[in-house]
Design an enzyme around this catalytic site. Structure first.
Site, PDB file in Angstrom:
ATOM      1  N   HIS A  63       0.851  -1.188   0.000  1.00 19.49           N
ATOM      2  CA  HIS A  63       0.000   0.000   0.000  1.00 19.49           C
ATOM      3  C   HIS A  63       0.885   1.236   0.000  1.00 19.49           C
ATOM      4  O   HIS A  63       2.109   1.138   0.130  1.00 19.49           O
ATOM      5  CB  HIS A  63      -0.973  -0.017   1.182  1.00 19.49           C
ATOM      6  CG  HIS A  63      -0.327   0.046   2.523  1.00 19.49           C
ATOM      7  ND1 HIS A  63       0.464  -0.964   3.033  1.00 19.49           N
ATOM      8  CD2 HIS A  63      -0.365   1.009   3.499  1.00 19.49           C
ATOM      9  CE1 HIS A  63       0.878  -0.637   4.246  1.00 19.49           C
ATOM     10  NE2 HIS A  63       0.400   0.555   4.542  1.00 19.49           N
ATOM     11  N   HIS A  65       1.297   3.906   1.969  1.00 19.14           N
ATOM     12  CA  HIS A  65       1.751   4.650   3.139  1.00 19.14           C
ATOM     13  C   HIS A  65       3.276   4.757   3.108  1.00 19.14           C
ATOM     14  O   HIS A  65       3.964   3.840   2.671  1.00 19.14           O
ATOM     15  CB  HIS A  65       1.297   3.973   4.432  1.00 19.14           C
ATOM     16  CG  HIS A  65      -0.107   4.334   4.818  1.00 19.14           C
ATOM     17  ND1 HIS A  65      -0.894   3.546   5.624  1.00 19.14           N
ATOM     18  CD2 HIS A  65      -0.871   5.431   4.517  1.00 19.14           C
ATOM     19  CE1 HIS A  65      -2.069   4.125   5.797  1.00 19.14           C
ATOM     20  NE2 HIS A  65      -2.087   5.260   5.134  1.00 19.14           N
ATOM     21  N   ASP A  67       5.757   4.512   5.158  1.00 19.24           N
ATOM     22  CA  ASP A  67       6.677   3.551   5.767  1.00 19.24           C
ATOM     23  C   ASP A  67       6.794   2.271   4.951  1.00 19.24           C
ATOM     24  O   ASP A  67       7.570   1.381   5.303  1.00 19.24           O
ATOM     25  CB  ASP A  67       6.255   3.222   7.203  1.00 19.24           C
ATOM     26  CG  ASP A  67       4.843   2.666   7.310  1.00 19.24           C
ATOM     27  OD1 ASP A  67       3.947   3.182   6.615  1.00 19.24           O
ATOM     28  OD2 ASP A  67       4.625   1.723   8.099  1.00 19.24           O
ATOM     29  N   HIS A  68       6.064   2.210   3.833  1.00 15.46           N
ATOM     30  CA  HIS A  68       6.138   1.043   2.961  1.00 15.46           C
ATOM     31  C   HIS A  68       6.687   1.371   1.573  1.00 15.46           C
ATOM     32  O   HIS A  68       6.948   0.446   0.796  1.00 15.46           O
ATOM     33  CB  HIS A  68       4.764   0.390   2.828  1.00 15.46           C
ATOM     34  CG  HIS A  68       4.273  -0.220   4.100  1.00 15.46           C
ATOM     35  ND1 HIS A  68       4.278  -1.578   4.331  1.00 15.46           N
ATOM     36  CD2 HIS A  68       3.799   0.347   5.240  1.00 15.46           C
ATOM     37  CE1 HIS A  68       3.810  -1.819   5.549  1.00 15.46           C
ATOM     38  NE2 HIS A  68       3.520  -0.661   6.112  1.00 15.46           N
ATOM     39  N   HIS A 140      -7.568  -1.786   5.464  1.00 10.53           N
ATOM     40  CA  HIS A 140      -6.694  -0.806   6.091  1.00 10.53           C
ATOM     41  C   HIS A 140      -7.279   0.575   5.830  1.00 10.53           C
ATOM     42  O   HIS A 140      -8.331   0.709   5.208  1.00 10.53           O
ATOM     43  CB  HIS A 140      -5.280  -0.947   5.515  1.00 10.53           C
ATOM     44  CG  HIS A 140      -4.221  -0.236   6.289  1.00 10.53           C
ATOM     45  ND1 HIS A 140      -4.117  -0.301   7.659  1.00 10.53           N
ATOM     46  CD2 HIS A 140      -3.194   0.576   5.886  1.00 10.53           C
ATOM     47  CE1 HIS A 140      -3.093   0.418   8.062  1.00 10.53           C
ATOM     48  NE2 HIS A 140      -2.518   0.975   7.011  1.00 10.53           N
ATOM     49  N   ASP A 211      -0.491  -4.160   5.730  1.00  8.01           N
ATOM     50  CA  ASP A 211      -1.192  -3.647   6.903  1.00  8.01           C
ATOM     51  C   ASP A 211      -2.678  -3.944   6.782  1.00  8.01           C
ATOM     52  O   ASP A 211      -3.304  -3.655   5.753  1.00  8.01           O
ATOM     53  CB  ASP A 211      -0.976  -2.139   7.020  1.00  8.01           C
ATOM     54  CG  ASP A 211       0.450  -1.784   7.407  1.00  8.01           C
ATOM     55  OD1 ASP A 211       1.304  -2.695   7.429  1.00  8.01           O
ATOM     56  OD2 ASP A 211       0.705  -0.600   7.686  1.00  8.01           O
TER      57      ASP A 211
END
Length: 311
Positions: A63, A65, A67-68, A140, A211
């Site tokens: 996804h 976000h 942090d990914h 998510h 997530d």
């Protein structure tokens, strides 16, 4: 086939752990590796590992976000500088292509290899004679996808001693028998492949869930997986917080593994509130109480993907 973690933290990096990135090493199977997510600092983690970016073949983003995927533009650029010339395919949700086009064009990054960006909304993403990759939507705050990698069954082994008894020497007919077809020797002897070939070796299944809260698609993605990688952002005492933030607890991850009849579970994506092995230990205990074959992800540690017994 081995799993190697480059980042196991949720949200932000800490001194002990980087943000999310998981590697599936396929050095024996494909002479390459695949990556799932690429949080900020992933290329620095690679410098501390035995991995070489030129061997990266496929990269899957769960996804969008930060942090990914904040490490993705830098990693793609560095791959070219480090001698990576083979094509690279990047898969992810809609919006990934725009993110990369803007990041790479504004920074004037030069990509000296064929870069294929595949946006998807689940389904069958890739298939060849050895592997297939499927994806499905999880639950998510934004669209997040899980990935299921299936290694196809491999032919059984030939009984070389039995073939010698037939007077058949190594050569093209061995390949025919290996493919499951009968052969006739120059002496007119018909050899049935079933008589000289062992049972096929069952392919392995690896599932990587992005997530997510517990949701319906988690089970089919993880069904009979030899190795399930599941986020466990919180201990179960924080189940209410996990639901509010669209994440999972240790107990919920273990329940998914148990219901899916997975063979091994690795927990990852830990909240930064769990900063030490002593603080992570209770998370492992919670999961093992439900699903005993559970481990905690550790950065720079190899986790072999074992075949089922008898294969």
């Amino acid at each position: 086939m081995e799993i190697y973690f480059l980042g196991t933290n949720a949200g932000i990096p800490t001194v002990q752990r980087n943000v999310t990135s998981v590697v599936l090493r396929l050095l024996e199977e494909r002479r390459s590796f695949w990556m799932f997510d690429c949080g900020e600092g992933t290329q620095h983690q690679i410098l501390r590992s035995p991995l070489r970016l030129g061997k990266l073949e496929k990269l899957f983003i769960t996804h969008l976000h930060g942090d990914h995927l904040f490490g993705l533009p830098g990693l793609l650029s560095s791959r070219g500088y480090q001698g990576g010339t083979a094509p690279l395919s990047v898969y992810g949700p809609p919006g990934l292509k725009a993110y990369l086009e803007i990041s790479l064009s504004v920074s004037q990054s030069r990509i000296p290899y064929k870069l294929e960006v595949v946006e998807h909304e689940g389904g069958l993403l890739f298939e060849d004679e050895h592997f297939k990759v499927e994806s499905a939507l999880l639950e998510h705050r934004i669209d997040s996808y899980g990935y299921r990698v299936t290694e196809k069954d491999r032919p059984g082994s030939l009984n070389i001693e039995l073939l010698k008894g037939y007077g058949l020497k190594p050569g093209p007919l061995y390949g025919v028998l290996k493919s499951g077809r009968d052969v006739t020797t120059e002496q007119g002897i018909t050899i049935a492949a079933a008589d000289v070939l062992s049972e096929p070796k069952r392919g392995r299944i690896v599932t990587v869930l992005g997530d997510t809260r517990p949701c319906g698609n988690s089970i089919p993605l993880a069904r009979e997986a030899d190795l399930l990688i599941h986020e466990a952002t919180f201990a179960h005492e924080l189940a209410k917080m996990a639901r509010e933030y669209h994440h999972s607890t240790t107990v919920q991850a273990a329940e998914i593994a148990k219901e899916a009849n997975a063979r091994q579970l690795i927990l990852t994506h830990f909240s930064s509130r769990y900063s030490s092995p002593e603080e992570l230990g209770p998370l492992l205990d919670e999961a093992r109480a439900i699903f005993p074959d559970t481990q905690l992800a550790e950065e720079f540690r190899l986790f072999p993907v074992e075949r089922s017994r008898g294969n």
